[in-house]
Scaffold this motif. Structure first.
Motif, PDB file in Angstrom:
ATOM      1  N   ARG A   1       6.650   3.819  -9.120  1.00 37.92           N
ATOM      2  CA  ARG A   1       6.989   2.488  -9.632  1.00 37.92           C
ATOM      3  C   ARG A   1       8.352   2.470 -10.315  1.00 37.92           C
ATOM      4  O   ARG A   1       8.931   1.410 -10.522  1.00 37.92           O
ATOM      5  CB  ARG A   1       5.910   2.047 -10.625  1.00 37.92           C
ATOM      6  CG  ARG A   1       5.507   0.605 -10.475  1.00 37.92           C
ATOM      7  CD  ARG A   1       4.432   0.282 -11.469  1.00 37.92           C
ATOM      8  NE  ARG A   1       4.746  -0.946 -12.166  1.00 37.92           N
ATOM      9  CZ  ARG A   1       4.358  -2.153 -11.750  1.00 37.92           C
ATOM     10  NH1 ARG A   1       3.658  -2.276 -10.664  1.00 37.92           N
ATOM     11  NH2 ARG A   1       4.668  -3.231 -12.440  1.00 37.92           N
ATOM     12  N   SER A   2       8.848   3.645 -10.685  1.00 36.68           N
ATOM     13  CA  SER A   2      10.144   3.722 -11.367  1.00 36.68           C
ATOM     14  C   SER A   2      11.276   3.603 -10.338  1.00 36.68           C
ATOM     15  O   SER A   2      11.033   3.514  -9.138  1.00 36.68           O
ATOM     16  CB  SER A   2      10.262   5.060 -12.096  1.00 36.68           C
ATOM     17  OG  SER A   2      10.448   6.092 -11.156  1.00 36.68           O
ATOM     18  N   ARG A   3      12.510   3.624 -10.833  1.00 36.02           N
ATOM     19  CA  ARG A   3      13.641   3.532  -9.909  1.00 36.02           C
ATOM     20  C   ARG A   3      13.686   4.740  -8.976  1.00 36.02           C
ATOM     21  O   ARG A   3      14.102   4.626  -7.816  1.00 36.02           O
ATOM     22  CB  ARG A   3      14.961   3.357 -10.681  1.00 36.02           C
ATOM     23  CG  ARG A   3      15.414   4.550 -11.475  1.00 36.02           C
ATOM     24  CD  ARG A   3      16.481   4.181 -12.491  1.00 36.02           C
ATOM     25  NE  ARG A   3      17.735   3.696 -11.924  1.00 36.02           N
ATOM     26  CZ  ARG A   3      18.720   4.487 -11.520  1.00 36.02           C
ATOM     27  NH1 ARG A   3      18.605   5.782 -11.616  1.00 36.02           N
ATOM     28  NH2 ARG A   3      19.827   3.965 -11.044  1.00 36.02           N
ATOM     29  N   VAL A   4      13.199   5.894  -9.461  1.00 39.45           N
ATOM     30  CA  VAL A   4      13.133   7.078  -8.600  1.00 39.45           C
ATOM     31  C   VAL A   4      12.269   6.780  -7.378  1.00 39.45           C
ATOM     32  O   VAL A   4      12.601   7.138  -6.251  1.00 39.45           O
ATOM     33  CB  VAL A   4      12.557   8.289  -9.371  1.00 39.45           C
ATOM     34  CG1 VAL A   4      12.435   9.501  -8.459  1.00 39.45           C
ATOM     35  CG2 VAL A   4      13.423   8.607 -10.570  1.00 39.45           C
TER      36      VAL A   4
ATOM     37  N   LEU B   1      11.652   3.839  -5.972  1.00 41.86           N
ATOM     38  CA  LEU B   1      12.356   2.939  -5.048  1.00 41.86           C
ATOM     39  C   LEU B   1      13.293   3.753  -4.158  1.00 41.86           C
ATOM     40  O   LEU B   1      13.364   3.551  -2.946  1.00 41.86           O
ATOM     41  CB  LEU B   1      13.130   1.886  -5.846  1.00 41.86           C
ATOM     42  CG  LEU B   1      13.885   0.838  -5.024  1.00 41.86           C
ATOM     43  CD1 LEU B   1      12.921  -0.047  -4.252  1.00 41.86           C
ATOM     44  CD2 LEU B   1      14.795  -0.003  -5.913  1.00 41.86           C
ATOM     45  N   GLY B   2      14.007   4.694  -4.787  1.00 42.38           N
ATOM     46  CA  GLY B   2      14.917   5.556  -4.023  1.00 42.38           C
ATOM     47  C   GLY B   2      14.160   6.408  -3.013  1.00 42.38           C
ATOM     48  O   GLY B   2      14.591   6.562  -1.869  1.00 42.38           O
TER      49      GLY B   2
ATOM     50  N   GLY C   1       5.098  -2.792  -4.531  1.00 38.79           N
ATOM     51  CA  GLY C   1       5.957  -3.794  -3.926  1.00 38.79           C
ATOM     52  C   GLY C   1       6.484  -4.798  -4.949  1.00 38.79           C
ATOM     53  O   GLY C   1       5.930  -4.961  -6.034  1.00 38.79           O
ATOM     54  N   HIS C   2       7.587  -5.463  -4.595  1.00 40.32           N
ATOM     55  CA  HIS C   2       8.159  -6.525  -5.415  1.00 40.32           C
ATOM     56  C   HIS C   2       8.002  -7.832  -4.638  1.00 40.32           C
ATOM     57  O   HIS C   2       8.392  -7.903  -3.481  1.00 40.32           O
ATOM     58  CB  HIS C   2       9.658  -6.326  -5.648  1.00 40.32           C
ATOM     59  CG  HIS C   2      10.027  -5.031  -6.300  1.00 40.32           C
ATOM     60  ND1 HIS C   2       9.902  -3.821  -5.671  1.00 40.32           N
ATOM     61  CD2 HIS C   2      10.547  -4.767  -7.526  1.00 40.32           C
ATOM     62  CE1 HIS C   2      10.316  -2.870  -6.489  1.00 40.32           C
ATOM     63  NE2 HIS C   2      10.714  -3.409  -7.614  1.00 40.32           N
TER      64      HIS C   2
ATOM     65  N   PHE D   1      14.217  -8.143   0.048  1.00 41.23           N
ATOM     66  CA  PHE D   1      14.663  -8.102  -1.346  1.00 41.23           C
ATOM     67  C   PHE D   1      14.730  -6.650  -1.847  1.00 41.23           C
ATOM     68  O   PHE D   1      15.711  -6.243  -2.470  1.00 41.23           O
ATOM     69  CB  PHE D   1      13.716  -8.918  -2.234  1.00 41.23           C
ATOM     70  CG  PHE D   1      14.031  -8.847  -3.702  1.00 41.23           C
ATOM     71  CD1 PHE D   1      15.123  -9.525  -4.231  1.00 41.23           C
ATOM     72  CD2 PHE D   1      13.253  -8.074  -4.552  1.00 41.23           C
ATOM     73  CE1 PHE D   1      15.427  -9.444  -5.584  1.00 41.23           C
ATOM     74  CE2 PHE D   1      13.549  -7.993  -5.903  1.00 41.23           C
ATOM     75  CZ  PHE D   1      14.634  -8.683  -6.422  1.00 41.23           C
ATOM     76  N   GLU D   2      13.689  -5.873  -1.538  1.00 40.59           N
ATOM     77  CA  GLU D   2      13.666  -4.473  -1.994  1.00 40.59           C
ATOM     78  C   GLU D   2      14.798  -3.655  -1.365  1.00 40.59           C
ATOM     79  O   GLU D   2      15.394  -2.790  -2.016  1.00 40.59           O
ATOM     80  CB  GLU D   2      12.305  -3.836  -1.673  1.00 40.59           C
ATOM     81  CG  GLU D   2      11.189  -4.341  -2.592  1.00 40.59           C
ATOM     82  CD  GLU D   2       9.798  -4.050  -2.067  1.00 40.59           C
ATOM     83  OE1 GLU D   2       8.847  -4.071  -2.860  1.00 40.59           O
ATOM     84  OE2 GLU D   2       9.649  -3.799  -0.842  1.00 40.59           O
TER      85      GLU D   2
ATOM     86  N   THR E   1      20.380  -1.146  -7.599  1.00 37.73           N
ATOM     87  CA  THR E   1      19.829  -0.169  -8.537  1.00 37.73           C
ATOM     88  C   THR E   1      20.618   1.134  -8.508  1.00 37.73           C
ATOM     89  O   THR E   1      20.978   1.671  -9.560  1.00 37.73           O
ATOM     90  CB  THR E   1      18.347   0.120  -8.195  1.00 37.73           C
ATOM     91  OG1 THR E   1      17.620  -1.102  -8.236  1.00 37.73           O
ATOM     92  CG2 THR E   1      17.739   1.088  -9.197  1.00 37.73           C
ATOM     93  N   PHE E   2      20.888   1.637  -7.295  1.00 36.59           N
ATOM     94  CA  PHE E   2      21.517   2.953  -7.191  1.00 36.59           C
ATOM     95  C   PHE E   2      23.033   2.860  -7.009  1.00 36.59           C
ATOM     96  O   PHE E   2      23.780   3.575  -7.664  1.00 36.59           O
ATOM     97  CB  PHE E   2      20.892   3.748  -6.046  1.00 36.59           C
ATOM     98  CG  PHE E   2      19.461   4.107  -6.330  1.00 36.59           C
ATOM     99  CD1 PHE E   2      19.153   5.247  -7.050  1.00 36.59           C
ATOM    100  CD2 PHE E   2      18.433   3.282  -5.919  1.00 36.59           C
ATOM    101  CE1 PHE E   2      17.844   5.574  -7.339  1.00 36.59           C
ATOM    102  CE2 PHE E   2      17.110   3.598  -6.199  1.00 36.59           C
ATOM    103  CZ  PHE E   2      16.819   4.747  -6.915  1.00 36.59           C
TER     104      PHE E   2
ATOM    105  N   ARG F   1      16.609  -2.842 -14.257  1.00 32.89           N
ATOM    106  CA  ARG F   1      15.671  -3.796 -13.669  1.00 32.89           C
ATOM    107  C   ARG F   1      16.173  -5.232 -13.480  1.00 32.89           C
ATOM    108  O   ARG F   1      16.441  -5.672 -12.378  1.00 32.89           O
ATOM    109  CB  ARG F   1      14.406  -3.844 -14.537  1.00 32.89           C
ATOM    110  CG  ARG F   1      13.668  -2.543 -14.498  1.00 32.89           C
ATOM    111  CD  ARG F   1      12.617  -2.423 -15.560  1.00 32.89           C
ATOM    112  NE  ARG F   1      11.977  -1.124 -15.476  1.00 32.89           N
ATOM    113  CZ  ARG F   1      11.070  -0.802 -14.576  1.00 32.89           C
ATOM    114  NH1 ARG F   1      10.689  -1.681 -13.682  1.00 32.89           N
ATOM    115  NH2 ARG F   1      10.540   0.406 -14.547  1.00 32.89           N
TER     116      ARG F   1
END
Lengths: 343, 261
Positions: A198-201, A203-204, A335-336, B112-113, B120-121, B127
């Motif tokens: 769920r963190s930015r990690v 997403l990456g 998911g977002h 969107f993601e 983000t990166f 956020r």
């Protein structure tokens, strides 16, 4: 902010709403929590000591499936050598408990940490390889771990070691200690995986899973993320190995470093659903149930497992969770959903 | 004219204050040379167009600048700093954004993601800020109506838009576009041209590879023509397109009247 552009008026996005999860996910999470509460209470009134010992295997399988999925399903690192760390965790916990004298729960955790630390230098070796070569390399590393363990003085050679730290502890206390330790660790590993994803990690990692070249071009540090999940997954394999060792009370190189663990992990993740958090849990439960039901049939059990794996891959390529949820439902919402700002 | 690279510029060296300076870039795949010794530069707020026949080494050149491929020889400086051996992800964070000629969406993520990965990166945002930046990039690329759609189900045109949105979300100071207009219909072109012009006018350096030359000529300040890994001509777009050297590349002979395309 850089120089203002005429393209993108800042004001338009200020009441943008991004939602992750919702009441269906909460409901699913509530059901899971209820199952965990039931499992915590059940040894007192439902299960026999034999059931309790068997369930430790299920919790170890959930840890193995979840961490292998983290590494392969999200990190894109298909390892067939995690038995290196299952074995290291198993031998490690016995040495830490019997020789160092750590209490069993601390020894199990420490074995996981040791495995994560072992995985770090190993990653620098293995990450020079990609794809199929990486997979074979991980198996070679596992065999090296096994051979070194056999040759090290004090590790019992080909016959292995027995856990002595539980001597003098009555059977019920021993079984209860291992059961609750395994339950807590399985829940903790699943929750930690969820929070990481769920963190930015996370997403990456999901971006890496789908296309690592594109992920790098958008600024994702691909190598660093992969190293992180490899180390984390190896720590998880070490925890599972340590649980298997304290549950079975003995380890041997042939069983702890067996490549069949990799076959189990792949089966669990593939039939459950690769690249989801729910999939490996479902897969572990199905695998465990099949093991219990078909154990008496000898070779037919393995043939049945193979047939089921083939059927699932052909009929439900996204696994049984993928088939059931159709990508729309998540118990662990990653998911977002974005709701456009009102103009 | 001789066969030496044609320069229609006052000075051949990179001017002071260049955003990107590429010097003597070389890349070969076995016997196939895709960049022999390519030098070029881009200033902030300047758009450089790149044309050339298929296999000229245009996409390879972008891959060298972004770090997707390592160079065999040569040097790349971005904003004065040597980035020749900097990893691709780091170059993006420094401000080099790019699109892929064949779109590479993250198919398991929503539109969107996909863009959120960039903000983000690439832009290093947290956020809320990252979400807002991603939304703005979707607005610019005209994709907000598909924000919650799985990227794997997009048609080609929307995949191209997604490439642009993701690259914009990284907040690039240099934007590298690889045939972003390919596949667009004639009535869709003006909007894209306007968007890219606005990006350029906001101070971002732009490198645009494109076969649709009339679209390119409406935006770019300078034009570079490549053929078989060599720079054939650089300079004023119309003069480059009118030059004998470029005509020879496309038509196979030096025709003095050659308005190649």
């Amino acid at each position: 902010m850089s120089a203002p552009t005429t393209l993108t008026p800042m004001s338009s996005a200020t009441d943008l709403k991004v939602v992750r999860g919702g009441w269906p996910s909460l409901a699913g999470g509530g059901v899971l929590a209820a199952i965990v509460v039931f499992l915590a209470a059940a040894p007192w009134f439902v299960f026999s000591p034999g059931d309790v010992t068997n369930l430790v295997t299920l919790f170890a399988l959930i840890i193995l499936g979840t961490t292998w999925n983290l590494m392969a399903g999200y990190g894109g690192l298909v390892s067939i050598g995690q038995q290196a760390f299952i074995g290291a965790g198993g031998y490690g916990v016995i040495k830490l408990a019997d020789v160092v004298g750590l209490p069993i729960p601390v020894a199990v955790l420490a074995a996981g940490v040791v495995c994560a630390l072992l995985a770090l230098p190993t990653s620098f070796l293995l990450f020079r390889l990609v794809g199929g070569y990486f997979a074979i390399g991980t198996w070679v590393v596992a065999e090296v771990f096994k051979l070194v363990t056999q040759e090290l003085p004090g590790f019992g050679g080909g016959s292995g070691l027995s856990l002595t730290a539980f001597q003098g502890v009555d059977r019920v206390t021993r079984i209860a200690t291992v059961y609750y330790l395994a339950l807590v660790l399985a829940v903790a590993v699943v929750l930690a995986t969820y929070l990481l994803m769920r963190s930015r990690v996370g997403l990456g990692l999901t971006a890496i899973r789908d296309d690592s070249v594109a992920a790098a071009s958008l600024g994702v540090a691909v190598r660093r993320s992969q190293r992180l999940v490899y180390v984390a997954a190896s720590g998880g394999a070490g925890l599972a190995g340590a649980l298997i060792a304290v549950n079975g009370l003995r380890v041997s190189p042939g069983s702890m470093f067996s490549v069949q663990y990799t076959a189990f992990m792949i089966f669990i993740v593939v039939i459950g659903g690769l690249g989801t958090i729910e999939g490996p849990i479902l897969g572990a439960v199905i695998f465990f149930a099949l093991q219990q039901l078909l154990d008496a049939y000898g070779t037919w059990y393995l043939i049945a497992l193979g047939a089921i794996a083939i059927a699932v891959v052909l009929l439900a390529p996204r696994g049984l969770w993928g088939l059931a949820a159709r990508g729309r439902y998540e118990i662990f919402p990653l998911g977002h959903r974005v709701h456009p700002p009102r103009q | 004219m001789t066969s030496a690279p044609l320069s229609l510029e006052a000075s051949s060296g990179a001017p002071a204050g260049a955003l990107l300076e590429a010097e003597g870039l070389a890349k070969a795949f076995g016997q196939v040379v895709t960049a022999r010794s390519v030098s070029f530069h881009v200033a902030p707020g300047e758009a450089l167009g790149i044309v050339g026949p298929n296999g000229a080494g245009k996409s390879t050149l972008l891959n060298l600048v972004t770090g997707t491929l390592p160079v065999d020889a040569g040097a790349i400086r971005f904003d004065g700093a040597d980035v020749t051996h900097t990893p691709a992800a780091r170059r993006t964070a420094l401000g080099i954004g790019r699109t892929f000629q064949v779109p590479r969406p993250f198919e398991g993520l929503t539109v969107f993601e996909n863009v959120l990965v960039g903000s983000t990166f690439g832009a290093g945002m947290r956020r809320r800020e990252a979400s807002e930046k991603a939304w703005q990039a979707l607005e610019t690329a005209g994709l907000t109506h598909l924000a919650n759609t799985a990227a794997g189900s997009l048609r080609l045109l929307d995949r191209k838009r997604l490439e642009l949105a993701r690259a914009l979300a990284t907040q690039p100071r240099l934007l590298l576009l690889d045939e972003i207009a390919g596949g667009l219909t004639e009535h869709e072109l003006p909007a894209l041209i306007e968007t890219i012009s606005a990006i350029r006018d906001s101070g971002t350096g732009v490198v645009w590879i494109e076969h649709i030359v009339h679209a390119l000529l409406q935006v770019v300040d300078r034009l570079m023509c490549l053929a078989q890994g060599d720079v054939v001509a650089t300079g004023d777009p119309r003069e480059v397109m009118a030059s004998d050297a470029v005509a020879a590349v496309y038509l196979g002979s030096a025709d003095p009247e050659g308005e190649a395309l």
